[in-house]
Design an enzyme around this catalytic site. Structure first.
Site, PDB file in Angstrom:
ATOM      1  N   HIS A  10       0.818  -1.214   0.000  1.00 60.06           N
ATOM      2  CA  HIS A  10       0.000   0.000   0.000  1.00 60.06           C
ATOM      3  C   HIS A  10       0.858   1.273   0.000  1.00 60.06           C
ATOM      4  O   HIS A  10       2.057   1.249   0.278  1.00 60.06           O
ATOM      5  CB  HIS A  10      -0.908   0.009   1.232  1.00 60.06           C
ATOM      6  CG  HIS A  10      -0.156  -0.022   2.532  1.00 60.06           C
ATOM      7  ND1 HIS A  10       0.456   1.080   3.073  1.00 60.06           N
ATOM      8  CD2 HIS A  10       0.098  -1.042   3.384  1.00 60.06           C
ATOM      9  CE1 HIS A  10       1.051   0.759   4.204  1.00 60.06           C
ATOM     10  NE2 HIS A  10       0.857  -0.531   4.417  1.00 60.06           N
ATOM     11  N   GLY A  11       0.210   2.399  -0.247  1.00 62.23           N
ATOM     12  CA  GLY A  11       0.876   3.691  -0.203  1.00 62.23           C
ATOM     13  C   GLY A  11       1.144   4.153   1.221  1.00 62.23           C
ATOM     14  O   GLY A  11       0.693   3.548   2.200  1.00 62.23           O
ATOM     15  N   GLY A  23      -0.126  -2.967  12.036  1.00 63.07           N
ATOM     16  CA  GLY A  23      -0.401  -4.304  11.555  1.00 63.07           C
ATOM     17  C   GLY A  23      -1.867  -4.445  11.202  1.00 63.07           C
ATOM     18  O   GLY A  23      -2.301  -4.044  10.133  1.00 63.07           O
ATOM     19  N   GLU A  88      -1.879  -7.584   7.069  1.00 65.65           N
ATOM     20  CA  GLU A  88      -0.529  -7.452   7.612  1.00 65.65           C
ATOM     21  C   GLU A  88      -0.345  -8.382   8.817  1.00 65.65           C
ATOM     22  O   GLU A  88      -1.304  -8.958   9.347  1.00 65.65           O
ATOM     23  CB  GLU A  88      -0.307  -5.982   8.016  1.00 65.65           C
ATOM     24  CG  GLU A  88       1.034  -5.652   8.660  1.00 65.65           C
ATOM     25  CD  GLU A  88       2.235  -5.896   7.757  1.00 65.65           C
ATOM     26  OE1 GLU A  88       2.505  -7.081   7.478  1.00 65.65           O
ATOM     27  OE2 GLU A  88       2.911  -4.921   7.373  1.00 65.65           O
ATOM     28  N   LYS A  97       1.959   1.403  18.611  1.00 64.41           N
ATOM     29  CA  LYS A  97       3.045   1.875  19.462  1.00 64.41           C
ATOM     30  C   LYS A  97       4.192   2.398  18.586  1.00 64.41           C
ATOM     31  O   LYS A  97       4.290   2.091  17.404  1.00 64.41           O
ATOM     32  CB  LYS A  97       3.549   0.744  20.360  1.00 64.41           C
ATOM     33  CG  LYS A  97       2.512   0.184  21.318  1.00 64.41           C
ATOM     34  CD  LYS A  97       2.166   1.170  22.398  1.00 64.41           C
ATOM     35  CE  LYS A  97       1.386   0.517  23.537  1.00 64.41           C
ATOM     36  NZ  LYS A  97       0.103  -0.076  23.128  1.00 64.41           N
ATOM     37  N   ARG A 110       8.339 -14.974  17.003  1.00 67.95           N
ATOM     38  CA  ARG A 110       7.303 -15.330  17.961  1.00 67.95           C
ATOM     39  C   ARG A 110       7.151 -14.307  19.086  1.00 67.95           C
ATOM     40  O   ARG A 110       6.336 -14.493  19.999  1.00 67.95           O
ATOM     41  CB  ARG A 110       7.611 -16.708  18.583  1.00 67.95           C
ATOM     42  CG  ARG A 110       7.352 -17.877  17.639  1.00 67.95           C
ATOM     43  CD  ARG A 110       7.370 -19.205  18.391  1.00 67.95           C
ATOM     44  NE  ARG A 110       6.498 -19.209  19.561  1.00 67.95           N
ATOM     45  CZ  ARG A 110       5.166 -19.373  19.510  1.00 67.95           C
ATOM     46  NH1 ARG A 110       4.559 -19.531  18.349  1.00 67.95           N
ATOM     47  NH2 ARG A 110       4.461 -19.373  20.625  1.00 67.95           N
ATOM     48  N   GLY A 149       3.731  -4.286   3.816  1.00 67.77           N
ATOM     49  CA  GLY A 149       5.184  -4.410   3.741  1.00 67.77           C
ATOM     50  C   GLY A 149       5.770  -5.525   4.575  1.00 67.77           C
ATOM     51  O   GLY A 149       6.616  -6.295   4.105  1.00 67.77           O
TER      52      GLY A 149
END
Length: 217
Positions: A10-11, A23, A88, A97, A110, A149
Site C-alpha cells: 500500500h501507499g 499491523g 498485515e 506503538k 514469535r 510491507g
C-alpha cells in the site's frame, strides 16, 4: 500455465509518517501516499501490465491504494475482492506503538504472540495459502494483490529464490512480481514507480535499497 501475481504494498499512511507499528490496526493514506498510488498506476500503464483479477487486504489503506492506482492505470477502478488472508502481521498489544519498541533479533518471529499478536511463520503461511488459492483460481492469468510491507517481506524471504536479486527495493507501493507454477512461487522482478518527485528535505528517500547479503534485524 503459470499465474503471475503482482503483490503490491500500500501507499504511505499516517502511521508510516509517525513511525508507529501498523499491523491489523489501520490509518489513512497521506496525501503523498495517494500520489504514490496514482504514480504506481501510471507505471503499470507504462509497462503495459494487464490485470485480469484484483484482490486487496481488508485494511482501508490497501483498498484505497488499489482503487486509486487501478483508476490511474486503466481509467476506472477495477472490481476487486477483499480478503483477510492478505492482511498485515498482527502485532497484538504493540499495535500503534512507536516502532522503536519493536523486537529485533532471533526471537522476532514469535515475540508478539505473548502480547496477543501472530507467530510470523504462521502469518506467512496464511499469506502463502491465500496467494496459492488465488493463483489456482486464476490459472495462467495476471492477478493484482494489494497487501502490506511486513508480511510481504516475510513471504519473500521464505522462498529464497532471489539469486538474481542480490539487492532489493523497499518502498511504499513496491511491487513484487511472482510467478506461480506447480505449487512454487518464484520472484521474477521488483519494481516501483519513479517517486523522486515526492521526496522532501529532511525525510528519508522514497525508495531505499536493501542488501540481501546483510541482516536486516
Amino acid at each position: 500455465m503459470p499465474t503471475t501475481i503482482y503483490l503490491l504494498r500500500h501507499g504511505e499512511t499516517l502511521f508510516n509518517v509517525q513511525n508507529k507499528t501498523q499491523g491489523w490496526c489501520d490509518s489513512p493514506l497521506t496525501e503523498r501516499g495517494i500520489e504514490q498510488a496514482r504514480l504506481t498506476g501510471l507505471e503499470y500503464a507504462r509497462r503495459g501490465i494487464k490485470i485480469d483479477h484484483a484482490y486487496s487486504s481488508t485494511s482501508e489503506r490497501c483498498c484505497d491504494t488499489l482503487e486509486i492506482m487501478t483508476e490511474a492505470a486503466y481509467g476506472a477502478p477495477l472490481p476487486y475482492e477483499r480478503l483477510k488472508g492478505l492482511k498485515e502481521l498482527n502485532f497484538g498489544a504493540y499495535e500503534a506503538k512507536d516502532q522503536f519498541l519493536e523486537c529485533h533479533g532471533p526471537e522476532f518471529n514469535r515475540f508478539y504472540v505473548q502480547f496477543g499478536g501472530e507467530d510470523f511463520d504462521e502469518a506467512t503461511l496464511r499469506l502463502e495459502n491465500t496467494l496459492t488459492e488465488i493463483a489456482r483460481r486464476h490459472d495462467g492469468e495476471n492477478v493484482l494483490c494489494v497487501s502490506h510491507g511486513g508480511i510481504a517481506i516475510q513471504f519473500f524471504d521464505k522462498w529464497k529464490d532471489y539469486s538474481h536479486l542480490r539487492k532489493i527495493l523497499f518502498s511504499n507501493c513496491l511491487t513484487y512480481v511472482y510467478e506461480f507454477d506447480d505449487g512454487i512461487f518464484s520472484c521474477k522482478d521488483l519494481f516501483v514507480a519513479d517517486l523522486s518527485s515526492l521526496d522532501k528535505p529532511g525525510m528519508p528517500p522514497q525508495v531505499r535499497v536493501v542488501d540481501l547479503d546483510k541482516p536486516r534485524f
